[in-house]
Design an enzyme around this catalytic site. Sequence first.
Site, PDB file in Angstrom:
ATOM      1  N   VAL A 116       0.566  -1.069  -0.181  1.00 53.28           N
ATOM      2  CA  VAL A 116      -0.035  -0.161   0.007  1.00 53.28           C
ATOM      3  C   VAL A 116       0.794   1.135   0.048  1.00 53.28           C
ATOM      4  O   VAL A 116       0.233   2.403  -0.107  1.00 53.28           O
ATOM      5  CB  VAL A 116      -1.049   0.050   1.209  1.00 53.28           C
ATOM      6  N   SER A 157      -7.874   2.005  15.736  1.00 51.25           N
ATOM      7  CA  SER A 157      -7.751   1.380  16.700  1.00 51.25           C
ATOM      8  C   SER A 157      -8.134   1.908  18.140  1.00 51.25           C
ATOM      9  O   SER A 157      -8.131   3.206  18.038  1.00 51.25           O
ATOM     10  CB  SER A 157      -5.806   1.173  17.004  1.00 51.25           C
ATOM     11  N   TYR A 209       2.382   3.879  16.182  1.00 45.67           N
ATOM     12  CA  TYR A 209       1.095   3.066  15.999  1.00 45.67           C
ATOM     13  C   TYR A 209       0.085   4.107  16.418  1.00 45.67           C
ATOM     14  O   TYR A 209      -1.033   4.361  15.706  1.00 45.67           O
ATOM     15  CB  TYR A 209       0.998   1.872  16.877  1.00 45.67           C
ATOM     16  N   LYS A 217      -2.631   5.735  14.217  1.00 54.70           N
ATOM     17  CA  LYS A 217      -4.076   5.210  14.281  1.00 54.70           C
ATOM     18  C   LYS A 217      -5.050   6.722  14.434  1.00 54.70           C
ATOM     19  O   LYS A 217      -6.174   6.710  14.322  1.00 54.70           O
ATOM     20  CB  LYS A 217      -4.436   4.281  15.314  1.00 54.70           C
ATOM     21  N   ILE A 226      -7.765  -7.844  19.519  1.00 56.20           N
ATOM     22  CA  ILE A 226      -8.374  -9.016  18.665  1.00 56.20           C
ATOM     23  C   ILE A 226      -7.288 -10.216  18.175  1.00 56.20           C
ATOM     24  O   ILE A 226      -5.983  -9.630  18.001  1.00 56.20           O
ATOM     25  CB  ILE A 226      -8.741  -8.347  17.375  1.00 56.20           C
TER      26      ILE A 226
END
Length: 248
Positions: free
Chosen positions: A54, A132, A145, A149, A178
């Site tokens: 991506v 997230s 991160y 997010k 998850i």
Amino acid sequence: MARLQNKVAVVTGAASGIGLACVRRFAEEGAQVVGLDIGAAPAEFPGLFMTLDVRDEARIQQLMSEIISRFGRIDALVNAAGIADQGSVTAIETASWQRVLDINLTGSMLTSKYVLPQMEAQRSGSIINIGSIFGLQGCDGNVAYNVAKGGINQLTRSMAIDYGYANIRVNGLCPGLIETPMTHMVREHEAFHAYFTSQHMLCRSGQPEEVANVALFLASDEASFVSGQMIAVDGGFSAGRRFAPPAQ
């Protein structure tokens, strides 16, 4: 009738985890699904699979053009490609910081960039960005991160505002813990895993299919008046903190 009958859905990060769960769930509901991932397609992949990093804008443009040429439309885009890396500002390598932002945030922008013109032309579409809980609130040792997010939240709101006139809905999902390949390192540390799980008010971690079910709703016509929202799929983690032990 299947909820995504006659719809075309594109999912990034489609080879595992939440992305793969979305592919399977969407296909079950009648969608023609195109999965994009830098890795290999899993066995019995329910749809068309194409290889994509991506971060590669030229490749994204090429693939989206091919998908539109083949199917005539794109009704839903799920931006699920993502990675994690550890470290505070003083601990993380600059290259690692940039890689996390490039894949998690810029990658979602780039795929959207080459889907939106088709959605504008057809005057409909749903984009679902996987964020997230750590885009809603921070945590220690996770700066790249967290920032990526958090950026997903504003990307989602900005696109919802810019393209709502064309009946394009843009929403985000904010999963808690998850059980995916990306979170295997949490499960390797038993004490931390138990503590992290206890901070989810349902006292357990979630499954990718539980996130995919909410993505399915957002991709379907049932969510026709839902746009610009960040929806926590987190077992109650973002409700607050628990100070007493969970009731038995």
